[in-house]
Design a protein around this motif. Structure first.
Motif, mmCIF file in Angstrom:
data_model
loop_
_atom_site.group_PDB
_atom_site.id
_atom_site.type_symbol
_atom_site.label_atom_id
_atom_site.label_comp_id
_atom_site.label_asym_id
_atom_site.label_seq_id
_atom_site.Cartn_x
_atom_site.Cartn_y
_atom_site.Cartn_z
ATOM 1 N N SER A 15 15.887 -18.988 9.318
ATOM 2 C CA SER A 15 17.230 -18.849 8.752
ATOM 3 C C SER A 15 17.768 -20.165 8.190
ATOM 4 N N LEU A 16 17.035 -21.270 8.396
ATOM 5 C CA LEU A 16 17.520 -22.598 8.018
ATOM 6 C C LEU A 16 17.732 -22.711 6.511
ATOM 7 N N LYS A 17 18.913 -23.184 6.150
ATOM 8 C CA LYS A 17 19.247 -23.370 4.731
ATOM 9 C C LYS A 17 19.382 -24.846 4.358
ATOM 10 N N ASN A 62 19.335 -18.103 14.326
ATOM 11 C CA ASN A 62 20.347 -17.980 13.278
ATOM 12 C C ASN A 62 20.840 -19.332 12.758
ATOM 13 N N GLU A 99 21.448 -22.331 10.510
ATOM 14 C CA GLU A 99 21.415 -22.496 9.056
ATOM 15 C C GLU A 99 21.474 -23.959 8.621
ATOM 16 N N ASN A 118 14.203 -19.604 3.049
ATOM 17 C CA ASN A 118 15.636 -19.582 2.742
ATOM 18 C C ASN A 118 16.204 -20.993 2.547
#
Length: 797
Positions: free
Chosen positions: A32-34, A7, A9, A58
């Motif tokens: 999930s890395l933003k 999870n 980010e 993402n």
């Protein structure tokens, strides 16, 4: 480990000492890395693993700036990052074309590819004209070429920052298309420096007339024409920075009527502006911290309102036609003023040195005096008052400026003693003044790098304390009246690059200790009275690149780094604009020396000194032959191979010119005129094919091209006075008139004093000589009397 952080980010690894990019492969599992930030990791290099990161569907922010990634971006994998909002690749080594799939990144807000090696035609940057999301674009400092049409951005309604600086002028940006266009954006920052802006018309972009929210404008180095665009200031009340350096604006510097308190930085230097400054300039721009009007044709007195600029940090009026006195309030009231450059104008009166000033450049004016304000100059690090009309002793208060590194007082009328309080660490230049007498024995400057005493009337020998300056790089004491021999202690100046002793009265032999100064690039011992032979060891001095790479010939060390950078933000000041001293005269007060080449005295300064190598032993009393080792070039280092000037003229050198000198392929000046050399001149090969007969004239027994005298079998070696190849050659009985009269006069004086001494020691012979002279006088008298009487009797009869 990273794969377990399903999870995650945000991953920020900026400002670390990472040196292996392999860990990025494991990041690919964190879908999930933003946000991925690798800014300022420095050691990350090689190709960026876009193949592994293609799974980060993402990802919204990718920051790679200030690393060493290179190669081309893998286009197919890179295109998978469709959700990117921030793409920052600045300051790497990426190359090739910019991937066309950037157009698929519909959410892209920031695109920064500054300082890479992206290439291709500038018009093929693949940015669709229909894009609306982009707010920040920076294409500066790449390898783009060709013409770029600016109206491509017309529909970028959100665009606020546009930077397309090109330091090689290979891109031509045209903002005036064949048909008029109206932009939908309101820019806050526009930087189009060195990009051949509107090359066909040289006009300032017309679309700026409808821009009313500008904060930074940089149109420098574009040769734009027309009058000064004061409407840019009037139309943009929020303008902070106006950078128009190096264009071709003409006419007067008309300023807006209203007060503009937002402007803090204005540079309109190197244009063709003329006329006087408005008297109320200080009131119009009360918050200016940087004002550069240098290299124009501005004239008149300096407005007193400038003294009201309380936040002024840098004022540069270099090379204009300003006159009159400098307002005292500029020193007493502008307490923030640290850098003041008024050089090369027509100012007169007094130079006022303030409490907080660090760099003061006042050379090339008509100032009559220098005085401190409030008796405190503790911050001063650089002072240049050269080429003025100051007639005084060196102020002792200069010794109290503990931070003073550079003091230039050349070309004035200073006299008296050099104060013992002086403690420069960079440069002391007292050349071309009226100093007399010996150098003081207390002249102890152990950290000094450059000492200039040329063109005074100093006498005596060099004090031994001078050789304690182990940091000395330049020693110029030419054109004085120094006497004595060169002390063997000169070997202590191991770092010396330039040694100029020309035009003095030094004598004795040239000591072998000079050969220990192996970093020397220019050595001038001409116009002295040195005798003996040329030291065989001179070939051990490098005279070449090994020395050149270790020395910087400028005063840039006095510029504090605090002037050069500010924190970077995408919508804030750029590095290109805030580099206050990029090309500024403050950072280029360069070391300058005078060296005679090609029979004329030339000045060499700045970085060129690192590439100039010369040896001048002319106009002395040197004898013997030219050492053949001067032409020998060891394999391990260049030594004399890079020597550009070798002058041995006006001595008494004999023997043949070593043919090994032909190997000095960098030699541009070679002169052995007016010696007693004999034999054949070196073959006209390499550089020796460029030397004319003037390089060899005054050597009666030299022969061969380019001389008119040919070398026959009988005179190739050991020529006799009776040999002559043709009627134009010098005859054996021809004598130098100067040598003849000098030797005759010396012989006569020696004979006269020998006789007088003998008579003084022996009174008997003095009496006999006196009686003889008396008899001769009486004999002459009676002979004349008797002769005249006989002539009168003959005439009467």
């Amino acid at each position: 480990m990273l794969s377990r952080l399903e999870n995650l980010e945000i991953l920020d690894l900026s400002h670390n000492d990472l040196n292996d990019a392999s860990f990025l492969q494991s990041i690919a599992a964190v879908k999930s890395l933003k946000i991925l930030n690798l800014e300022y990791s420095y050691e990350l290099n090689g190709s960026f693993p876009t193949k592994e990161l293609a799974n980060l569907s993402n990802l919204e922010v990718l920051i790679l700036r200030f690393n060493q990634f290179g190669g081309q971006l893998a286009i197919q994998e890179f295109c998978a990052l469709k959700k990117l909002e921030v793409l920052d690749l600045a300051y790497n080594y990426f190359e090739g074309i910019l991937p066309p799939c950037i157009n698929n990144m519909k959410s892209l807000v920031v695109l920064d590819i500054t300082a890479n090696q992206f290439n291709g035609n500038a018009s093929s940057t693949y940015l669709e004209a229909s894009r609306t999301s982009l707010e920040y674009i920076n294409f500066s400092y790449n390898q783009f070429v060709g013409v770029f049409s600016f109206n491509l951005f017309a529909n970028y309604s959100e665009l606020e920052v546009l930077r397309f600086n090109d330091n090689k002028n290979k891109v031509e940006i045209e903002t005036e298309g064949s048909m008029g266009w109206s932009p939908l954006f309101q820019l806050k920052t526009i930087e189009l420096s060195k990009c051949s802006l509107n090359k066909l018309t040289s006009s300032i972009p017309k679309f700026l007339l409808v821009q009313h929210e500008l904060d930074i404008v940089n149109l420098s180095h574009n040769k734009l024409k027309g009058s000064f665009p004061n409407w840019l200031i009037e139309n943009n009340t929020r303008l902070h920075i106006l950078h128009l350096r190096n264009n071709s604006f003409v006419g007067q510097l008309y300023l807006p009527r209203l007060i503009h308190s937002h402007i803090t930085w204005m540079d309109v230097s190197t244009n063709h502006l003329n006329g006087k400054l408005q008297e109320n300039i200080g009131k119009i721009f009360p918050n200016l911290s940087y004002l550069n009007l240098s290299n124009n044709n501005l004239e008149g007195n300096l407005p007193s309102s400038i003294s009201g600029m309380l936040y002024l940090d840098v004022l540069d009026l270099f090379f204009n036609n300003f006159s009159g006195g400098v307002p005292r309030g500029l020193t007493t009231d502008c307490l923030s003023l640290r850098v003041l450059n008024l050089a090369h104008n027509n100012f007169n009166g007094a130079i006022f040195v303030g409490t907080y000033q660090e760099i003061l450049q006042m050379n090339g004016n008509q100032f009559k005096s220098i005085t401190p304000v409030l008796n405190s100059t503790g911050s001063l690090s650089y002072l240049d008052i050269g080429n003025n009309e100051i007639s005084d002793t060196i102020p002792r208060w200069l010794g109290n400026t503990s931070y003073l590194k550079t003091l230039v007082m050349a070309k004035n009328e200073f006299y008296g003693q050099i104060p013992c309080e002086l403690s420069m660490t960079s440069t002391l230049d007292l050349s071309h003044n009226l100093f007399t007498g010996p150098l003081p024995f207390y002249l102890n400057l152990p950290k000094l790098e450059h000492l200039y005493l040329q063109g005074n009337k100093f006498t005596g020998s060099l004090p031994k304390v001078l050789f304690n300056s182990s940091s000395l790089l330049t020693l110029d004491i030419g054109d004085n009246n120094f006497t004595g021999s060169i002390s063997v202690e000169i070997k202590q100046l191991q770092g010396l690059k330039v040694l100029l002793l020309s035009g003095n009265r030094f004598n004795g032999i040239i000591p072998n200790q000079l050969c220990l100064l192996r970093m020397i690039s220019i050595m001038d011992l001409s116009k002295n009275a040195f005798f003996g032979t040329i030291p065989q060891c001179l070939h051990k001095i490098y005279f070449g690149e090994i020395a050149a790479t270790n020395v910087s010939y400028s005063h840039r060390d006095v510029i504090g780094t605090s002037y050069l950078t500010v924190p970077y933000t995408y919508k804030g000041f750029s590095e290109e604009v805030v580099d206050f001293y990029s090309g500024s005269e403050f950072a280029s007060a360069e070391i300058e020396i005078e060296f005679v080449t090609k029979y004329r005295q030339s000045s060499y300064k700045g970085s060129i000194l690192g590439y100039m190598f010369g040896l001048d032993l002319s106009c002395n009393n040197l004898t013997g032959g030219i050492p053949p080792v001067l032409g020998q070039i060891p394999i391990t280092f260049s030594n004399l191979a890079l020597l550009e000037s070798l002058d041995l003229s006006h001595n008494s050198l004999s023997g043949e010119i070593p043919s090994a000198l032909i190997d000095l392929t960098f030699l541009e000046i070679f002169n052995v005129a007016n010696n007693n050399l004999s034999g054949k001149v070196p073959d006209m090969k390499a550089q020796f094919g460029t030397f004319e007969k003037s390089s060899y004239e005054g050597n009666v027994f030299l022969c061969g091209p380019p001389l008119d005298k040919s070398c026959s079998k009988g005179n190739k070696s050991n020529p006799t006075p009776t040999q002559s190849s043709n009627a134009s050659d010098s005859k054996w009985y021809e004598i130098d008139p100067l040598v003849f009269h000098t030797s005759f006069s010396v012989s006569y004086i020696i004979f006269f004093f020998t006789v007088m001494t003998f008579l003084y020691i022996h009174p008997y012979w003095l009496q006999r000589c006196s009686n003889l002279m008396e008899d001769l006088i009486y004999s002459c008298y009676y002979f004349s009397f008797d002769t005249s009487k006989r002539l009168s009797n003959c005439l009467c009869n």
